[in-house]
Design a protein around this motif. Structure first.
Motif, short mmCIF file in Angstrom:
data_model
loop_
_atom_site.label_atom_id
_atom_site.label_comp_id
_atom_site.label_asym_id
_atom_site.label_seq_id
_atom_site.Cartn_x
_atom_site.Cartn_y
_atom_site.Cartn_z
N ALA A 89 0.84 -1.20 0.00
CA ALA A 89 0.00 0.00 0.00
C ALA A 89 0.87 1.24 0.00
O ALA A 89 2.04 1.20 0.37
CB ALA A 89 -0.91 0.00 1.22
N ASP A 90 0.26 2.34 -0.38
CA ASP A 90 0.89 3.65 -0.32
C ASP A 90 0.58 4.19 1.08
O ASP A 90 -0.51 4.70 1.34
CB ASP A 90 0.31 4.55 -1.41
N LYS A 91 1.54 4.08 2.00
CA LYS A 91 1.30 4.44 3.40
C LYS A 91 0.87 5.89 3.54
O LYS A 91 -0.02 6.20 4.34
CB LYS A 91 2.55 4.16 4.24
N ASP A 92 1.46 6.80 2.77
CA ASP A 92 1.07 8.21 2.86
C ASP A 92 -0.38 8.41 2.44
O ASP A 92 -1.12 9.16 3.07
CB ASP A 92 1.99 9.09 2.00
N LYS A 93 -0.77 7.71 1.38
CA LYS A 93 -2.15 7.84 0.89
C LYS A 93 -3.12 7.25 1.93
O LYS A 93 -4.18 7.84 2.19
CB LYS A 93 -2.29 7.12 -0.45
N VAL A 94 -2.76 6.12 2.53
CA VAL A 94 -3.60 5.52 3.58
C VAL A 94 -3.71 6.49 4.75
O VAL A 94 -4.81 6.74 5.26
CB VAL A 94 -3.03 4.16 4.04
N HIS A 95 -2.59 7.05 5.17
CA HIS A 95 -2.58 7.98 6.30
C HIS A 95 -3.45 9.20 6.01
O HIS A 95 -4.25 9.62 6.85
CB HIS A 95 -1.14 8.39 6.62
N ASN A 96 -3.32 9.77 4.82
CA ASN A 96 -4.13 10.93 4.45
C ASN A 96 -5.62 10.58 4.42
O ASN A 96 -6.46 11.40 4.81
CB ASN A 96 -3.69 11.51 3.11
N TYR A 97 -5.94 9.38 3.97
CA TYR A 97 -7.34 8.95 3.96
C TYR A 97 -7.88 8.81 5.38
O TYR A 97 -8.98 9.25 5.69
CB TYR A 97 -7.47 7.63 3.20
N LEU A 98 -7.09 8.21 6.26
CA LEU A 98 -7.53 8.03 7.64
C LEU A 98 -7.80 9.37 8.32
O LEU A 98 -8.71 9.49 9.15
CB LEU A 98 -6.52 7.23 8.45
N LYS A 99 -7.04 10.38 7.97
CA LYS A 99 -7.21 11.71 8.57
C LYS A 99 -8.60 12.29 8.28
O LYS A 99 -9.05 13.19 8.99
CB LYS A 99 -6.13 12.68 8.06
N TYR A 104 -10.76 11.06 14.15
CA TYR A 104 -9.39 10.63 13.89
C TYR A 104 -8.45 11.18 14.95
O TYR A 104 -8.51 12.35 15.33
CB TYR A 104 -8.93 11.11 12.51
N SER A 105 -7.54 10.32 15.43
CA SER A 105 -6.50 10.78 16.35
C SER A 105 -5.28 9.89 16.23
O SER A 105 -5.36 8.77 15.71
CB SER A 105 -7.00 10.80 17.80
N GLU A 106 -4.16 10.42 16.68
CA GLU A 106 -2.91 9.67 16.71
C GLU A 106 -2.34 9.76 18.12
O GLU A 106 -2.48 10.78 18.79
CB GLU A 106 -1.87 10.29 15.76
N SER A 107 -1.70 8.68 18.55
CA SER A 107 -0.99 8.68 19.83
C SER A 107 0.25 7.82 19.66
O SER A 107 0.41 7.13 18.66
CB SER A 107 -1.89 8.15 20.95
N LYS A 108 1.13 7.88 20.64
CA LYS A 108 2.37 7.10 20.58
C LYS A 108 2.42 6.10 21.73
O LYS A 108 1.95 6.39 22.83
CB LYS A 108 3.60 8.03 20.69
N THR A 109 3.01 4.94 21.44
CA THR A 109 3.26 3.97 22.49
C THR A 109 4.53 4.38 23.23
O THR A 109 5.23 5.30 22.80
CB THR A 109 3.46 2.55 21.91
N ASP A 110 4.83 3.70 24.33
CA ASP A 110 6.03 4.03 25.10
C ASP A 110 7.30 3.88 24.27
O ASP A 110 8.29 4.58 24.51
CB ASP A 110 6.13 3.12 26.34
N ASP A 111 7.29 2.98 23.28
CA ASP A 111 8.48 2.79 22.45
C ASP A 111 8.41 3.56 21.13
O ASP A 111 9.17 3.30 20.20
CB ASP A 111 8.78 1.31 22.22
N GLY A 112 7.48 4.52 21.02
CA GLY A 112 7.45 5.43 19.88
C GLY A 112 6.64 5.01 18.68
O GLY A 112 6.65 5.70 17.66
N LYS A 113 5.92 3.89 18.75
CA LYS A 113 5.10 3.48 17.61
C LYS A 113 3.81 4.31 17.59
O LYS A 113 3.25 4.65 18.63
CB LYS A 113 4.77 2.00 17.71
N THR A 114 3.34 4.63 16.39
CA THR A 114 2.14 5.44 16.24
C THR A 114 0.90 4.56 16.22
O THR A 114 0.87 3.54 15.52
CB THR A 114 2.20 6.27 14.95
N ILE A 115 -0.09 4.97 16.99
CA ILE A 115 -1.39 4.31 17.01
C ILE A 115 -2.39 5.29 16.41
O ILE A 115 -2.43 6.46 16.78
CB ILE A 115 -1.82 3.94 18.44
#
Length: 191
Positions: A89-99, A104-115
């Motif tokens: 997949a085109d990760k940028d296109k998926v990310h823009n669609y999810l927005k 829509y929201s984003e958060s980070k795990t303790d080890d820096g992964k995006t949720i």
């Protein structure tokens, strides 16, 4: 980046899994059933419309870019499973669609992964909260709550994955495209 899931990817599944459903799309392509399904999908205007939306919104052609789907759960409670999607997949296109999704929201795990989380409407319902992450190229994880997603993400950075000797796995004949297994069914609280 391409991701080709050759059968169940045990390293992506929690060691405590009690059930697995795996659908190997790549293996299906080489079968008569796969050819028949592809032919029927190309004739169905509704399916073609859905596929066009996926291509336009997320850059995914399900007939070419989807490689496998795995569902698993560590118990039998409703809404506790984890969905692993193996796709190019085109990760940028998926990310823009999810927005564009409600809540829509984003958060980070303790080890820096995006949720990522958002509300998805299915049919005429009022919506359902989705939690997702992209732990490595070509893999997406979806879960029904943040805790389940974090637990599934932890599998990718630990050695707590399903053992290849698990009773959930078996030697599969070449060309197997569907795998369903469960263990410890006595612990399931069924109606």
């Amino acid at each position: 980046a391409p991701a080709h899931a050759a059968g169940v990817q045990t390293s992506d599944i929690a060691s405590g899994a009690k059930w697995i459903v795996h659908f190997d799309i790549d293996a299906l392509h080489g079968t008569k059933i796969g050819g028949h399904l592809h032919e029927q999908m190309t004739k169905n205007p509704h399916i073609q419309e859905v596929f066009k939306k996926l291509q336009d919104n997320m850059g995914i052609d399900p007939c070419k870019d989807g490689h496998a789907v795995t569902l698993y759960g560590t118990d039998f409670s409703p809404r506790t499973g984890v969905l692993l999607i193996y796709a190019t997949a085109d990760k940028d296109k998926v990310h823009n669609y999810l927005k564009t999704k409600p809540d829509y929201s984003e958060s980070k795990t303790d080890d820096g992964k995006t949720i990522y989380s958002w509300t998805e409407k299915f049919g005429r319902g009022k919506g359902h909260k989705i939690w997702a992450a992209f732990p490595k190229h070509g893999v997406a994880i979806d879960a029904d709550n943040e805790e389940a997603l974090k637990a599934a993400l932890a599998v990718f950075s630990s050695k707590e994955s399903l053992s290849s000797s698990s009773p959930l796995l078996s030697e599969e004949p070449k060309g197997t495209f569907f795998h369903l297994a469960a263990t410890d069914l006595a612990s399931a609280h069924l109606p």
